[in-house]
Enzyme design. Sequence first.
Site, PDB file in Angstrom:
ATOM      1  N   LYS A  83       0.618  -1.264   0.076  1.00 36.17           N
ATOM      2  CA  LYS A  83       0.158   0.021   0.125  1.00 36.17           C
ATOM      3  C   LYS A  83       1.000   0.980   0.214  1.00 36.17           C
ATOM      4  O   LYS A  83       1.694   1.333   0.438  1.00 36.17           O
ATOM      5  CB  LYS A  83      -1.053   0.487   1.083  1.00 36.17           C
ATOM      6  N   SER A 158      -9.832   1.150   2.930  1.00 38.09           N
ATOM      7  CA  SER A 158      -9.286   1.851   2.362  1.00 38.09           C
ATOM      8  C   SER A 158      -7.776   1.358   1.518  1.00 38.09           C
ATOM      9  O   SER A 158      -7.270   1.705   0.630  1.00 38.09           O
ATOM     10  CB  SER A 158      -8.460   3.421   3.089  1.00 38.09           C
ATOM     11  N   SER A 182      -9.755  -1.924   6.967  1.00 36.68           N
ATOM     12  CA  SER A 182      -9.545  -1.455   5.669  1.00 36.68           C
ATOM     13  C   SER A 182      -8.913  -2.588   5.224  1.00 36.68           C
ATOM     14  O   SER A 182      -8.270  -2.514   3.989  1.00 36.68           O
ATOM     15  CB  SER A 182      -8.282   0.096   5.632  1.00 36.68           C
TER      16      SER A 182
END
Length: 491
Positions: A83, A158, A182
């Site tokens: 990420k 996310s 997330s």
Amino acid sequence: MSVPATPPTSATSSAAAQARAVQSRDTTPQDLTAAALARIEAARDLNAVLSVNPHVAEQAAQVQARLDAGQILPLAGVPVIVKDNINVTGTATTSGSRILRGYVSPYDATAAARLVQAGAVIVAKANMDEFAMGSSTENSAYGPTLNPHDPARVPGGSSGGSAVAVAAGLSAVSLGSDTGGSVRQPAAFTGVYGLKPTYGRVSRYGLIAYASSLDQIGPFARSAEDLALVMNVIAGHDPHDATSLQAPPTFAAGTPDDLRGLRVGVITESLAGNTAGVNATLNATLDALRGAGATTGEVSLPELRYAIAAYYLIAMPEASSNLARFDGMVYGQRVPGSDVTEAMTLTREQGFGPEVQRRILIGTYALSSGYYDAYYSKAMKVRRLIADRFTQAFGQFDVLVTPTSPFPAFRRGEKTSDPLAMYAADVDTVAVNLAGLPALSVPAGFETVDGTPLPVGIQFIAPALHDERLVQIAGALEGIGIAQPQVAPGY
């Protein structure tokens, strides 16, 4: 020379199979890296990847040299996508925000450094909701990520880019971060495993903070074996992170025998408001657990009705504090102004997206004089009550179970006009972060919506520091045919 049953360069091959193939000289780190980069390029339409690591070739060559020198590397040559809020030396690290456009990290996050030390090649950075604020990966400054099962739908957030990377076969494993669901929610929406470890089990050093008391790095994978492989590498105490725990990792995938005598508690408050397909998947999972020798029962955690409110009244104030450092003065974008104050104001106004600005404002308000006791202080008390209620529940059960989400992936744009509806998407996941517990989303079935089968995830929650139990259960569920992680059709 042995030949793996699945070619190690295939999109469906596991990280464990790739590492074994490299160690046995059936393939090379360079071949695996080239295959991963080709898949990333072919799947550009999904917008799962924000940038490719410019040092990929160098990393792959270093892995090969270490192997040639006789080193044993558990992730030898395995391509990994992380990420974009996880710092990796020499890579663009934007956290999905315009305000960090052009920022190149000068150091490695501990989790990233441990991957590289174990022989992994970090090939790319994954798209994400800006500063991890969102439940759909529609809040990225660089455009939304698409769900490979239905491009008209969101992949969750996310960490949507990291989830899609694994679901579309761009990499066998990836890293995300989980502040209120997330990792788990996008794992459920894309049909892969997503593990949120116990708070402190994986170092947060080098993770760009959203809410420091809630954030936790966790892996995505398509097999329990790969979950164990990655967690054995990234977990463990880190002197750079004062909140990291002295808990050496001992992860291994389990077998169906591990389900015998397992006490499974279904949280009563998670049974209402689910779609028919989610309920059917939950019931099928419970039936299979009972068939394998587990016992099940319901347990009520009435304080969970306050979890969403408490979560956002804790996360947003922490965000308002953490994001104060992004002012254009030291790193990232700077918008010129007539003086320092105007420059900071313009930089934040143009650099932060609307959702980030909303959360900063709400968080600042909740911490302001006269409102701290009314909001933030009360939310912290609720957090303690929720943690205590979980402790009581684990006196009766070994693990607790809920749907990961009350519904499968929703359409892009469906919730963007209603922030409260978007926040409610995390109803089944936020309490775990408030209590600091480990939880795993297992891809357990599908619900057909408008003619398209969409993945459904079931969440298993364990007591603190019992993360290994979750990976053991994942392997056991694979053995009885419940867990169904796979590459999305067409990829």
